[in-house]
Design a protein around this motif. Structure first.
Motif, PDB file in Angstrom:
ATOM      1  N   GLY A  37      33.823  37.417  48.705  1.00 61.17           N
ATOM      2  CA  GLY A  37      34.427  38.598  48.090  1.00 61.17           C
ATOM      3  C   GLY A  37      35.204  38.078  46.516  1.00 61.17           C
ATOM      4  O   GLY A  37      35.844  38.922  46.252  1.00 61.17           O
ATOM      5  N   GLU A  38      35.095  36.659  46.195  1.00 57.17           N
ATOM      6  CA  GLU A  38      35.775  36.561  44.862  1.00 57.17           C
ATOM      7  C   GLU A  38      34.925  36.825  43.620  1.00 57.17           C
ATOM      8  O   GLU A  38      33.740  37.257  43.928  1.00 57.17           O
ATOM      9  CB  GLU A  38      35.972  34.822  44.892  1.00 57.17           C
ATOM     10  CG  GLU A  38      36.722  34.370  46.003  1.00 57.17           C
ATOM     11  CD  GLU A  38      37.157  33.113  46.202  1.00 57.17           C
ATOM     12  OE1 GLU A  38      37.030  32.375  45.098  1.00 57.17           O
ATOM     13  OE2 GLU A  38      37.434  32.516  47.123  1.00 57.17           O
ATOM     14  N   GLN A  39      35.748  37.149  42.688  1.00 60.83           N
ATOM     15  CA  GLN A  39      34.924  37.329  41.456  1.00 60.83           C
ATOM     16  C   GLN A  39      35.229  36.572  40.195  1.00 60.83           C
ATOM     17  O   GLN A  39      36.481  36.099  40.119  1.00 60.83           O
ATOM     18  CB  GLN A  39      35.349  38.780  41.149  1.00 60.83           C
ATOM     19  CG  GLN A  39      35.093  39.854  42.088  1.00 60.83           C
ATOM     20  CD  GLN A  39      35.404  41.548  41.782  1.00 60.83           C
ATOM     21  OE1 GLN A  39      36.797  41.784  42.048  1.00 60.83           O
ATOM     22  NE2 GLN A  39      34.744  42.158  41.114  1.00 60.83           N
ATOM     23  N   SER A  40      34.213  36.535  39.522  1.00 57.87           N
ATOM     24  CA  SER A  40      34.673  35.711  38.003  1.00 57.87           C
ATOM     25  C   SER A  40      34.118  36.493  36.847  1.00 57.87           C
ATOM     26  O   SER A  40      34.457  37.820  36.861  1.00 57.87           O
ATOM     27  CB  SER A  40      34.029  34.317  38.054  1.00 57.87           C
ATOM     28  OG  SER A  40      32.472  34.359  38.482  1.00 57.87           O
ATOM     29  N   ALA A  41      33.172  35.958  36.190  1.00 60.26           N
ATOM     30  CA  ALA A  41      32.553  36.667  35.176  1.00 60.26           C
ATOM     31  C   ALA A  41      31.255  36.219  34.763  1.00 60.26           C
ATOM     32  O   ALA A  41      30.903  36.211  33.653  1.00 60.26           O
ATOM     33  CB  ALA A  41      33.574  36.749  33.859  1.00 60.26           C
ATOM     34  N   CYS A  42      30.623  35.717  35.698  1.00 56.46           N
ATOM     35  CA  CYS A  42      29.245  35.237  35.417  1.00 56.46           C
ATOM     36  C   CYS A  42      28.139  35.631  36.646  1.00 56.46           C
ATOM     37  O   CYS A  42      28.415  36.311  37.530  1.00 56.46           O
ATOM     38  CB  CYS A  42      29.229  33.845  35.215  1.00 56.46           C
ATOM     39  SG  CYS A  42      29.958  32.973  36.751  1.00 56.46           S
ATOM     40  N   ILE A  43      27.226  35.096  36.574  1.00 56.76           N
ATOM     41  CA  ILE A  43      26.143  35.494  37.550  1.00 56.76           C
ATOM     42  C   ILE A  43      26.312  35.085  38.943  1.00 56.76           C
ATOM     43  O   ILE A  43      25.676  35.762  39.875  1.00 56.76           O
ATOM     44  CB  ILE A  43      24.565  34.719  37.200  1.00 56.76           C
ATOM     45  CG1 ILE A  43      23.441  35.482  37.806  1.00 56.76           C
ATOM     46  CG2 ILE A  43      24.816  33.445  37.415  1.00 56.76           C
ATOM     47  CD1 ILE A  43      22.082  34.898  37.101  1.00 56.76           C
ATOM     48  N   ASP A  44      27.465  34.215  39.202  1.00 57.97           N
ATOM     49  CA  ASP A  44      27.904  33.871  40.428  1.00 57.97           C
ATOM     50  C   ASP A  44      28.359  35.181  41.298  1.00 57.97           C
ATOM     51  O   ASP A  44      28.007  35.275  42.533  1.00 57.97           O
ATOM     52  CB  ASP A  44      28.843  32.722  40.507  1.00 57.97           C
ATOM     53  CG  ASP A  44      28.463  31.604  39.858  1.00 57.97           C
ATOM     54  OD1 ASP A  44      27.259  31.345  39.732  1.00 57.97           O
ATOM     55  OD2 ASP A  44      29.096  30.625  39.816  1.00 57.97           O
ATOM     56  N   PRO A  60      36.439  34.813  53.870  1.00 60.66           N
ATOM     57  CA  PRO A  60      36.938  35.147  52.557  1.00 60.66           C
ATOM     58  C   PRO A  60      38.550  34.223  52.535  1.00 60.66           C
ATOM     59  O   PRO A  60      39.075  34.234  53.738  1.00 60.66           O
ATOM     60  CB  PRO A  60      37.222  36.584  52.147  1.00 60.66           C
ATOM     61  CG  PRO A  60      37.346  37.046  53.517  1.00 60.66           C
ATOM     62  CD  PRO A  60      36.355  36.435  54.521  1.00 60.66           C
ATOM     63  N   CYS A  61      38.931  33.683  51.213  1.00 60.03           N
ATOM     64  CA  CYS A  61      39.923  32.937  51.377  1.00 60.03           C
ATOM     65  C   CYS A  61      41.146  33.745  51.033  1.00 60.03           C
ATOM     66  O   CYS A  61      42.303  33.372  51.749  1.00 60.03           O
ATOM     67  CB  CYS A  61      39.872  31.994  50.076  1.00 60.03           C
ATOM     68  SG  CYS A  61      38.464  30.845  50.176  1.00 60.03           S
ATOM     69  N   THR A  62      41.104  34.697  50.331  1.00 57.10           N
ATOM     70  CA  THR A  62      42.388  35.586  49.904  1.00 57.10           C
ATOM     71  C   THR A  62      42.338  36.896  50.370  1.00 57.10           C
ATOM     72  O   THR A  62      41.378  37.391  50.973  1.00 57.10           O
ATOM     73  CB  THR A  62      42.549  35.509  48.197  1.00 57.10           C
ATOM     74  OG1 THR A  62      41.456  36.579  47.894  1.00 57.10           O
ATOM     75  CG2 THR A  62      42.276  34.160  47.648  1.00 57.10           C
ATOM     76  N   GLN A  63      43.604  37.326  50.327  1.00 54.54           N
ATOM     77  CA  GLN A  63      43.675  38.884  50.877  1.00 54.54           C
ATOM     78  C   GLN A  63      42.791  39.781  50.031  1.00 54.54           C
ATOM     79  O   GLN A  63      41.952  40.805  50.250  1.00 54.54           O
ATOM     80  CB  GLN A  63      45.214  39.335  50.594  1.00 54.54           C
ATOM     81  CG  GLN A  63      45.500  40.700  51.334  1.00 54.54           C
ATOM     82  CD  GLN A  63      44.993  41.102  52.437  1.00 54.54           C
ATOM     83  OE1 GLN A  63      45.008  39.942  53.375  1.00 54.54           O
ATOM     84  NE2 GLN A  63      44.395  42.088  52.922  1.00 54.54           N
ATOM     85  N   GLU A  67      39.528  42.184  51.107  1.00 52.46           N
ATOM     86  CA  GLU A  67      39.356  43.454  50.901  1.00 52.46           C
ATOM     87  C   GLU A  67      37.982  43.747  50.133  1.00 52.46           C
ATOM     88  O   GLU A  67      37.438  44.742  50.527  1.00 52.46           O
ATOM     89  CB  GLU A  67      40.753  44.048  50.024  1.00 52.46           C
ATOM     90  CG  GLU A  67      41.989  44.019  50.765  1.00 52.46           C
ATOM     91  CD  GLU A  67      43.148  44.195  49.798  1.00 52.46           C
ATOM     92  OE1 GLU A  67      43.038  44.427  48.707  1.00 52.46           O
ATOM     93  OE2 GLU A  67      44.236  43.992  50.475  1.00 52.46           O
ATOM     94  N   LYS A  68      37.597  42.781  49.330  1.00 48.26           N
ATOM     95  CA  LYS A  68      36.241  43.036  48.572  1.00 48.26           C
ATOM     96  C   LYS A  68      35.128  43.222  49.501  1.00 48.26           C
ATOM     97  O   LYS A  68      34.212  43.732  49.614  1.00 48.26           O
ATOM     98  CB  LYS A  68      36.333  41.952  47.418  1.00 48.26           C
ATOM     99  CG  LYS A  68      34.927  42.190  46.705  1.00 48.26           C
ATOM    100  CD  LYS A  68      35.038  43.461  45.541  1.00 48.26           C
ATOM    101  CE  LYS A  68      33.492  43.514  44.845  1.00 48.26           C
ATOM    102  NZ  LYS A  68      33.693  44.826  44.124  1.00 48.26           N
ATOM    103  N   VAL A  69      35.371  42.158  50.633  1.00 51.98           N
ATOM    104  CA  VAL A  69      34.173  41.693  51.361  1.00 51.98           C
ATOM    105  C   VAL A  69      34.172  43.295  52.495  1.00 51.98           C
ATOM    106  O   VAL A  69      33.276  43.725  52.540  1.00 51.98           O
ATOM    107  CB  VAL A  69      34.326  40.776  52.470  1.00 51.98           C
ATOM    108  CG1 VAL A  69      33.310  40.602  53.582  1.00 51.98           C
ATOM    109  CG2 VAL A  69      34.264  39.616  51.429  1.00 51.98           C
TER     110      VAL A  69
END
Length: 270
Positions: A37-44, A60-63, A67-69
């Protein structure tokens, strides 16, 4: 058939994780995904989301990542916000002595790993910023990504006595190094996640972590030597921040273990 695990536990977003998950999926092995559920700005991001779509249990780690998952899965079933399991090791080892005289910096520079990486000029920019600061700096080699060999070659050629190049470190060594540094500088997620746990001042450069949820200890700057140098000086002058537990409080492992025990007893397939 001689080795058939009850569950595959996989972490995060590295590209080498995806084929393991696919094999487990086709073998009918339940998959527990940490740090989705985390986001960055690359292919990951795409690798991480692909694993989320395949996995059975989600931690997931954060709230926001929770919510993303839930959004990606279309349901909150089998999604548990627990924090980062690696922080358990930070909690246990962050107070260990480093044997290193303060103050010092830690730097990690990865490639963008999507499209044009700009690895050479970004690394050059960072080197000039560090050269002007002339502080003892422990530069940890990058992940094995596209053009990481280019960064490694540049690091091998750097002979300034205040820059100490090291391979990836065991968490038992990395935790106290991170906890006791004057400032972290680079584009690694460690500057947001692990450094936030300690309240270590951080200067994030470039766009690799553009979409990642921030902790209060971070300052973002473009990958320009002057901007990096000035931001590092300001962060050092500020000093340590209050610990930020956005990504976890150091007790995630027990939470994951309890869920796995309960879920696997219920139906052995989550």
């Amino acid at each position: 058939q001689d080795f058939m695990p009850d569950v595959l536990v996989i972490v995060a977003d590295r590209f080498e994780c995806l084929p393991i998950v696919m094999i487990a999926f086709y073998m009918g092995i339940p998959i527990a995904h940490l740090e989705g559920g985390e986001q960055s700005a690359c292919i990951d991001d795409r690798i991480r989301q692909s694993i989320t779509q395949i996995a059975d249990l989600h931690f997931p780690c954060t709230q926001k990542s929770y919510e993303k998952v839930v959004q990606l899965r279309g349901s909150d079933q089998n999604v548990f916000k627990v924090g980062a399991t690696s922080f358990d090791m930070l909690r246990l080892h962050g107070g260990n002595p480093t044997g290193i005289e303060k103050p010092y910096l830690v730097s990690i520079m990865h490639t963008n790993n999507v499209g044009l990486s700009h690895a050479e000029w970004q690394t050059t920019t960072m080197l000039w910023a560090l050269a002007s600061l002339k502080m003892e700096t422990y530069w940890i080699r990058p992940n094995i990504d596209t053009d990481s060999n280019l960064i490694n070659r540049m690091m091998d050629k750097t002979k300034w006595p205040f820059i100490h190049v090291t391979d990836s470190m065991k968490i038992e060594e990395y935790a106290p190094l991170l906890a006791n540094e004057a400032c972290f500088v680079g584009n690694s997620s460690s500057g947001v996640r692990e450094a936030g746990f300690f309240g270590t001042p951080v200067v994030l450069t470039g766009s690799r972590q553009k979409n990642r949820e921030r902790t209060r200890n971070t300052v973002d700057v473009p990958c320009i030597s002057r901007n990096i140098r000035q931001a590092v000086k300001r962060q050092i002058a500020h000093g340590p921040y209050e610990p930020d537990y956005t990504y976890g409080d150091g007790y995630a492992g027990a939470r994951v273990a309890e869920v796995l025990k309960q879920e696997m007893v219920i139906d052995n397939a989550a």
